[in-house]
Design an enzyme around this catalytic site. Structure first.
Site, short mmCIF file in Angstrom:
data_model
loop_
_atom_site.label_atom_id
_atom_site.label_comp_id
_atom_site.label_asym_id
_atom_site.label_seq_id
_atom_site.Cartn_x
_atom_site.Cartn_y
_atom_site.Cartn_z
N ASP A 90 -9.47 56.91 3.66
CA ASP A 90 -9.43 56.89 4.94
C ASP A 90 -8.01 56.21 5.31
OD1 ASP A 90 -10.46 56.86 7.85
OD2 ASP A 90 -10.33 55.07 7.28
N HIS A 110 -11.32 61.59 6.11
CA HIS A 110 -10.73 61.34 7.17
C HIS A 110 -9.93 62.73 7.55
CE1 HIS A 110 -7.22 58.95 9.61
NE2 HIS A 110 -6.85 60.14 9.25
N ASP A 155 -15.08 51.94 12.70
CA ASP A 155 -13.77 52.08 12.28
C ASP A 155 -13.05 50.90 12.73
OD1 ASP A 155 -11.41 52.88 11.11
OD2 ASP A 155 -10.95 54.72 12.74
#
Ligand SMILES: [Zn+2]
Length: 435
Positions: A157, A184, A310
């Protein structure tokens, strides 16, 4: 260890219920009549009047950036897990883009241990897919899976695993221990220099556009790879209506694909970029109102499985600059439940029981975290949050317990407040303050 008698709580939005937390587990629940359970109670017991509060299982975040090791000026495992507790979380998955990168058993064990020592929230490290997140060679996935941290979620990510062969190998590899690759999805060539959602607005503002297809192309490819290999794919931070349609098709085909949406993509749109305030700069970018609408629908109908924050702390100097120079990312842990109430519960798109599924049960299942994401029933570990949906508050960045201040909601009024969070029967938050 103190026992807690919780009175009048509405478990998953249901009828007022009393229940007892003893030795770290939920030991008795009485649906009605109330107060009968008090006869069971002896010894050192603290009563919490939870009248009007919704009781939910402790929230589980599949996507958190804790920044330690390496960027302890932005966040540490301790401050990040404190922010998580304030948001009602009892478990977070810490992304691998630290310095050093969490690509070895040593680093993931360090992060896991720091979480245990802090005691605010269980930390499940995410292992990097590739060495150094460089996208060149697979990291030691097996060693991380076998480590004390028992890693089951792997992600680069911040970067996309763009090489299809590497992605295929990673998907094949994690099957051996029932792991999942969390992608991602960002085609790098299509997003070179990209600053905000590509559209009429990006042209008008003179900021380089980030086309939806850069996300959708990678998701489509990875769904096909996941099906080809028969392995679990998880799609991070879905942000476009087109991505939703691809995931809908993958699920209809019976493929092992799960997906997350972030609170900010449910609430905020690219119009905020007109301020040129980089507090709204995030990866993937804020999209259009139509995308936001599609994401809400997808979360409601289960096409998108979970909400993940996130949470991406950045120190002031990385955000207090011109848009193009600023870092991508925003805080999310302390406001996630409020944003979900605002965008999903209050408009009637999700019940509290469905919120428990999307923010606790399902993320725990995807991450294979057995100790979390369990219904609040007799004998369950007492991981839970008491939440007051009736209040409204104006978000004040200065009140955050994160080390960073980059919340996009500062000055905005949001509903709800976390009153208490319990981790294995121990309060991490009481009266809305860290315990
Ligand atoms: Zn990401």
């Amino acid at each position: 260890m103190t026992d807690y008698l919780i009175t009048g709580a509405s478990i998953l939005g249901g009828e007022p219920t009393d229940f007892l937390i003893r030795d770290g587990v939920v030991t008795s629940t009485r649906s009605l009549p109330r107060s009968t359970s008090t006869t069971d109670v002896t010894g050192d017991v603290e009563t919490i009047d939870a009248t009007g509060l919704v009781a939910l299982p402790g929230l589980v975040d599949l996507h958190t950036h804790l920044r330690e090791p390496g960027r302890e000026d932005a966040e540490t495992v301790l401050t990040g897990t404190q922010a998580a507790a304030m948001g009602g979380f009892t478990a977070v998955h810490a992304m691998a883009n630290t310095d050093p990168v969490a690509d070895t058993a040593g680093v993931v064990e360090q992060v896991w241990r720091l979480g245990r020592e802090g005691g605010y929230c269980d930390v499940y490290p995410v292992g990097a897919v590739t060495v150094g997140l460089a996208g060149q060679q697979l990291a030691e996935l097996g060693a991380m899976a076998d480590s004390a941290a028992r890693v089951r979620v792997f992600s680069d990510d911040g970067h996309c695993v763009n090489d299809a062969v590497l992605m295929r190998r990673a998907l094949e590899y994690v099957k051996a221990f029932d792991g999942v690759v969390a992608q991602h999805a960002q085609e790098p060539r299509l997003t070179e220099g990209a600053q905000m959602n590509e559209g009429e607005l990006s042209g008008r503002l003179g900021l380089a556009g980030w086309p939806a297809v850069a996300e959708e192309a990678v998701i489509a490819r990875d769904c096909l790879l996941s099906a080809h290999v028969g392995s679990r794919l998880h799609v991070c931070h879905v942000s476009t209506a087109g991505s939703v349609e691809i995931i809908r098709q993958a699920k209809a085909s019976g493929w092992k694909v799960t997906a997350e949406v972030c609170p900010h993509h449910l609430l905020l749109t690219d119009e905020l970029a007109t301020s040129y305030d980089p507090i709204f700069k995030v990866n993937p970018p804020l999209r259009t109102a139509a995308d936001t609408e599609a994401l809400r629908t997808a979360l409601a109908d289960g096409t998108i499985d979970i909400v993940a924050t996130d949470h991406a702390p950045h120190p002031l100097e990385d955000k207090d600059c011109e848009w193009a120079a600023a870092a991508f990312g925003m805080l999310g842990l302390e406001t996630a439940l409020s944003v979900v109430q605002e965008t999903m519960v209050d408009p009637g798109l999700l019940t509290w029981a469905e919120v428990a599924e999307r923010m606790s049960y399902a993320p725990a299942r995807i991450g294979r975290v057995g100790d979390h994401g369990q219904p609040l029933e007799e004998g369950a570990p007492a991981n839970l949050v008491l939440y007051d949906p009736s209040v409204r508050r104006v978000v004040d960045a200065a009140e955050s317990v994160s080390l960073s201040r980059n919340t996009p909601y500062a000055g905005m009024e949001l509903p709800g407040r976390v009153v208490a969070t319990f981790l294995r029967g121990k309060p991490t938050v009481l009266d809305g303050k860290l315990a």
